[in-house]
Scaffold this active site. Sequence first.
Site, mmCIF file in Angstrom:
data_model
loop_
_atom_site.group_PDB
_atom_site.id
_atom_site.type_symbol
_atom_site.label_atom_id
_atom_site.label_comp_id
_atom_site.label_asym_id
_atom_site.label_seq_id
_atom_site.Cartn_x
_atom_site.Cartn_y
_atom_site.Cartn_z
ATOM 1 N N ASP A 145 -5.964 -7.704 8.843
ATOM 2 C CA ASP A 145 -4.758 -8.271 9.457
ATOM 3 C C ASP A 145 -4.840 -9.795 9.424
ATOM 4 O OD1 ASP A 145 -2.462 -8.708 10.853
ATOM 5 O OD2 ASP A 145 -3.214 -7.988 12.778
ATOM 6 N N SER A 178 0.019 -2.939 3.425
ATOM 7 C CA SER A 178 0.532 -2.221 4.590
ATOM 8 C C SER A 178 2.048 -2.201 4.700
ATOM 9 C CB SER A 178 -0.045 -2.835 5.863
ATOM 10 O OG SER A 178 0.509 -4.125 6.087
ATOM 11 N N GLY A 179 2.746 -3.061 3.955
ATOM 12 C CA GLY A 179 4.199 -3.152 4.094
ATOM 13 C C GLY A 179 4.611 -3.992 5.279
ATOM 14 N N SER A 180 3.628 -4.488 6.046
ATOM 15 C CA SER A 180 3.925 -5.318 7.211
ATOM 16 C C SER A 180 3.318 -6.703 7.017
ATOM 17 C CB SER A 180 3.381 -4.653 8.471
ATOM 18 O OG SER A 180 3.591 -5.464 9.606
ATOM 19 N N LYS A 181 1.996 -6.825 7.179
ATOM 20 C CA LYS A 181 1.341 -8.120 7.012
ATOM 21 C C LYS A 181 0.163 -8.061 6.058
ATOM 22 C CE LYS A 181 2.454 -9.840 11.664
ATOM 23 N NZ LYS A 181 1.866 -10.345 12.949
ATOM 24 N N HIS A 184 -4.741 -2.313 4.121
ATOM 25 C CA HIS A 184 -5.604 -1.261 4.644
ATOM 26 C C HIS A 184 -6.535 -0.799 3.520
ATOM 27 C CE1 HIS A 184 -2.185 -0.142 7.660
ATOM 28 N NE2 HIS A 184 -2.828 -1.246 7.997
ATOM 29 N N HIS A 336 -21.947 50.651 3.916
ATOM 30 C CA HIS A 336 -22.705 50.285 2.724
ATOM 31 C C HIS A 336 -24.077 50.971 2.760
ATOM 32 C CE1 HIS A 336 -23.808 46.742 -0.179
ATOM 33 N NE2 HIS A 336 -24.184 47.915 -0.648
ATOM 34 N N LYS A 511 6.459 45.920 -18.140
ATOM 35 C CA LYS A 511 6.583 44.535 -17.676
ATOM 36 C C LYS A 511 8.017 44.089 -17.945
ATOM 37 C CE LYS A 511 4.121 40.149 -17.579
ATOM 38 N NZ LYS A 511 5.325 39.355 -17.379
#
Length: 800
Positions: A145, A178-181, A184, A336, A511
């Site tokens: 950030d 991040s598309g903001s600041k 990541h 079994h 089939k």
Amino acid sequence: MAGSRKQFRIGGRTLAVSNLDKVLYPETGTTKADVMHYYLAVAEVLLPQLTSRPVTRKRWVDGVVTEKKPGQVFYAKDLEDSAPDWIPTGKIAHKTTTNHYPLAEDEAVLAWFAQVAALELHTPQWRFGANGQPRNPDRLVLDLDPGEGAGLPECAEVAGWCREILEDMGMPAHPVTSGSKGIHLYAALDGKHNSETISQVARELARALEADHPDEVVSSMKRSARAGKVFLDWSQNNSSKTTVSPYSLRGRTRPTVAAPRTWEELAGPDLRHLEYTEVLERVAEGLDPLEPLREQAPDRLATYRSMRDPAKTAEPVPMGRPSTSNAQPIFVIQEHHARRLHWDFRLEHDGVLVSWAVPKGPPLDPELNRLAVQTEDHPLEYATFEGTITKGEYGAGEVSIWDSGTIELEKWREGKEVIAVLHGRPDGGLGGAPRRFALIHAPGMGEDKHWLLKYMKDQPDNASRRPVAPDPLSASFTVADLPSAMLATPGTPADVRLGVQDGETWDYEMKWDGYRIIAGVGGGAVVLASRNGHDYTDLFPPAAELVDLLPDGAILDGELVALDDRGRPDFGLLQAAAKGEVGEVTLRYMVFDILQLGAPGAADASPQLRTPYRQRRALLREVLAEGEHVTVPPAHTGSLAQAEKVSRELGLEGVVAKRADSTYLPGKRGRAWLKLKTQLHQEVVVIGARHGKGGRAGGIGSLLVAVPDESGGLRYAGRVGTGFTAAQLRDIEQVLRRIERKTPPVDDVPEADQSDAWFVTPKLVAEVSLAGRTREGRVRQAVWRGWREDKHPEEVRWEV
């Protein structure tokens, strides 16, 4: 559409949407419809990042906030009361409250998020397990950030330093602007460590970088210390913290995205945040830098296969990885008689039968505890296995089914505890009543594979037992009420001959060349579902005659076909009829199985899933009379050669061999049903087209196709240039142009085939007939047969 509501079908779900023209991003005019389109278009890459994670939504019900347009934004944890009831939830108990978060398991959930203006989707670094409890984190995240005076270039520089440390730890890092600041960074984890441990590792990494670069990096939470530096936030690895998901929109003035990037992009001089239209283009071109973080399932049958030689044992030994479905899970308990008598207790989980050997058998007294020794996972096909395991082979001896049926899973704590209610057969060893068992891991008894099998004191009331198949309804069935179709495995005549030599009995069906259809009859109406759960009721209205032919509650399996002038199935004609491109067409529903029989006036239905195939066939012939549009074609009980001869005489694609004692496993593919082709048809994924010449100039000349290999990776499979009408080519081009992309979706298209080609996103399946397969793995003399809208690309494999 302002103020109006309209119903849409999305991935088999019905969703009511409204106000699609509402502007959610005033600066760009981006509407709710644009947001919904974005989330659906990127679902293929977004859902793997969201699956099984609780989703916290950040909602802007009146659009994002700007200086000129104030708005309201709030976080939503609990699923909205107005949400459809088909959205699954995960429960988290906090200190003072318990929240029920939505889980984004399919694209319809993403559409709902858009409907309620949930622009930002935030998730933790962990996923819910099958028991509904949080697992350990499967990824580490670092949030870079920038403080005041710093920006993306500074974040990119710090990201490079983080990358060096993480890669030295054996953890490749993947960046997301991040598309903001800031940026990541994600790194995959093996799930062996809890969130507290991962947080400590991230914190030490941040502190080490701060010590090495004190003028550029700060790890302190104090805002006053961040000016001109990049704050390396390690705290989002805490189990209670969330991070905006990769591919989520952001609630900024412009519709930016938390966009996965390549390291080459981070090193570029023009690094910036991307908007949703740019991300759409990247996804359409097949670019997903976070693909390595998609959850990869381990091969849980590797140990099972390593212990068995399919040429020597009569046991099923499937070679593919286990598959999962939405069908109700099953159980089997087998007696079994090996070196020592024991009972094998097997529960379906994650696509396999998780297995325990119980030396003294399942207890039916709550005062008794029985030792259960966990063994290797078994394939689902083992649920119907009875017979002799040859002397000298692992587990040699006689195996018989003591009881089998379905389970209601109450708890599954991996490696610790399992609680389930078992619904067995009326004549089974559990006595025909629902039985509640618990398995408790008990390594203190001597070995790590030791468990205790307990018959619980708190048992279900017989009067409230749940059926193993949908109840006959007083109203019509819905598609969701119907089970998935059992699938056949491609095989060869040698596979059947080997089974016959081992004493197996096989029957043979033609089939049929059409659409696989599950039909439910209830409340005076019929509903039809395709093999992948799509509603096909409107495609075949004459199926309504089943109401007069069967009692309420009946469920059938069959094939819908269109007959040509000679009375033979014509797949191209069926497709044209489905699209309304032809006039009157003779359609037939060829019924070959019955999954449930409801008796008139009965309180419940009679499920047939556990009834052997030959008995189900006899019951079908007994209860279903021939109708005008519905027929029950015969099953051949003679030799395979005779059945193949009939198939060729009828001009059919081949036969389906079914073991006479096989039970019906909804949504599962096993070796008890084998499809054997006498004509070569192959499903392919269309990846592009070549420009036409001569009479086809100005349009499509041929199609480029691919087929996934055994690992699921698409490989080029050649060209299809015949079998089209001019009208079909025009329609095909119109469809393909909507998903056109700039680059080939596979990397092995020869240069000669690329030179005059254009490419598409590999999402559409078609079927071709062919003369065989070349040595290079390409189709030979392929002829177009039509689209297979009932198939998904991941289902396609070579069949020739």
